[in-house]
Design an enzyme around this catalytic site. Structure first.
Site, short mmCIF file in Angstrom:
data_model
loop_
_atom_site.label_atom_id
_atom_site.label_comp_id
_atom_site.label_asym_id
_atom_site.label_seq_id
_atom_site.Cartn_x
_atom_site.Cartn_y
_atom_site.Cartn_z
N LYS A 57 35.62 3.42 36.49
CA LYS A 57 35.37 2.73 37.77
C LYS A 57 34.97 3.73 38.86
CE LYS A 57 37.90 -1.55 37.01
NZ LYS A 57 38.97 -2.47 37.34
N GLU A 95 44.15 -1.46 25.81
CA GLU A 95 44.60 -1.07 27.15
C GLU A 95 46.09 -0.75 27.21
OE1 GLU A 95 42.95 -3.36 30.53
OE2 GLU A 95 41.62 -4.30 29.09
N HIS A 109 29.13 -12.37 6.10
CA HIS A 109 27.68 -12.14 5.99
C HIS A 109 27.29 -10.72 6.33
CE1 HIS A 109 26.84 -16.41 5.34
NE2 HIS A 109 27.93 -16.56 6.06
#
Ligand code: PA5
Length: 332
Positions: A318, A211, A227
């Site tokens: 948004k 950001e 893993h």
């Protein structure tokens, strides 16, 4: 923007003044945190703080517009949104209202505060005119105060005050550390690596570099890294990655895992910078680490000549959400 981070020790004292302003009368089966982005991270931090506390109710972190179906009046739900207007979080608020009155709202303003007042839901306010992500300690302390005052303590008032004093006396060190990290990550793609006890700080670092500095970031958590992700590097070390490792846990297993990982990256030719978290306890380490990565993300933005405060793409996202808000929000 740098100033909004440097103010942390002083500004967060406002939350100390209203530490016990809100208390809830509930022995919850679980404690649920709903929020997105800079507000969503509060749930991760409470989860990390609760991890080693015996018999503490499970902490559930929800970064979604849907609440888990199991939630009912046995649970306590925190709704956290700096602006008070984030649609996913509002959606969770209305969904929670349909199930329980055990809700606490944390916001600076907006529809959440209006609704909390209207419906008699307890709430705490955060100072206005901050960027949501820079209000991390304000929102975290608002929550820790409610928990401590409600018999669900993770951090006492005394330790909360001490942590701010610790942060104040280590701000200079954080600034220096942040400058070195910004240099280390410049012109490369950051990879943040930490252990599972500090997973929330790893993701917080990612979000800050996203950001504020406007860069894509990869996060990897040990021991899971060993893993799967480890294999992905077998052919890809030649790309311009730069590794930031975050060390918080002092136990020997954790240090050996980190040592192995750092050597692995070095062997494939990638630069590694360790950030060793200062602090006498989990809260102090989390605040210190958050301050360092926050400042580093602002310094990196400066090096790229980017405005850390502007998040055009989040506004774009948004705006899209507002267009579908009738689907998302169904007030009761
Ligand atoms: O830091 C930011 O600006 C974002 O990550 C916001 O926190 C996010 O978009 C959610 O908004 P709010 O914190 O107002 O609920």
């Amino acid at each position: 923007m740098e100033e909004l981070y440097l103010q942390w020790p002083d500004r967060t004292r406002l939350q100390i003044n209203s530490w016990d302003k809100v208390r809830v009368e509930v022995k919850p089966r679980s404690i649920v945190f709903c929020g997105m982005g800079g507000s969503g991270v509060i749930g991760d931090y409470v989860y990390m703080l609760s991890y080693t506390v015996k018999d503490y109710p499970p902490v559930i972190v929800v970064k979604d517009y849907l609440l888990p179906e199991f939630i009912n009046s046995n649970d306590l739900v925190f709704i956290v949104s700096y602006s008070g207007n984030t649609l996913e979080t509002l959606s969770c608020f209305y969904k929670a209202l349909a199930k329980t009155r055990n809700i606490v709202v944390i916001a600076s303003n907006g529809r959440l505060i209006e609704e909390a007042e209207d419906k008699g839901i307890p709430y705490k306010t955060i100072p206005l005119n901050l960027m949501p992500r820079t209000a991390l300690p304000d929102m975290l302390y608002a929550v820790l105060g409610v928990l401590d005052s409600s018999g669900l303590s993770l951090v006492s008032l005394e330790d909360a005050v001490k942590a701010l004093e610790f942060l104040a006396s280590n701000t200079k060190q954080a600034v220096e550390e942040a400058k070195i990290i910004a240099e280390h990550l410049y012109d490369r793609i950051p990879v943040v690596v930490t252990t599972s006890r500090f997973y929330g700080l790893g993701f917080r670092a990612k979000n800050e570099f996203n950001e504020n500095s406007k860069v894509p970031v990869k996060v990897e958590i040990l021991p899971e890294w060993g893993h799967n992700d480890i294999v992905g590097w077998e052919y890809n070390g030649r790309y311009p990655w730069s590794i930031l490792t975050i060390h918080g846990v002092n136990d020997s297993v954790s240090e050996l895992l980190m040592e192995f990982t750092e050597n692995y990256y070095k062997q494939i030719g990638l630069p590694v910078k360790p950030l060793i978290l200062s602090g006498n306890n989990m809260l102090e380490k989390l605040l210190y680490g958050s301050l360092v990565v926050g400042l580093a993300s602002v310094y990196l933005a400066r090096m790229y000549k980017r405005n850390p405060a502007e998040t055009k793409s989040i506004v774009q996202y948004k705006n899209m959400l507002h267009k579908i808000s009738h689907e998302l929000i169904k007030p009761r």
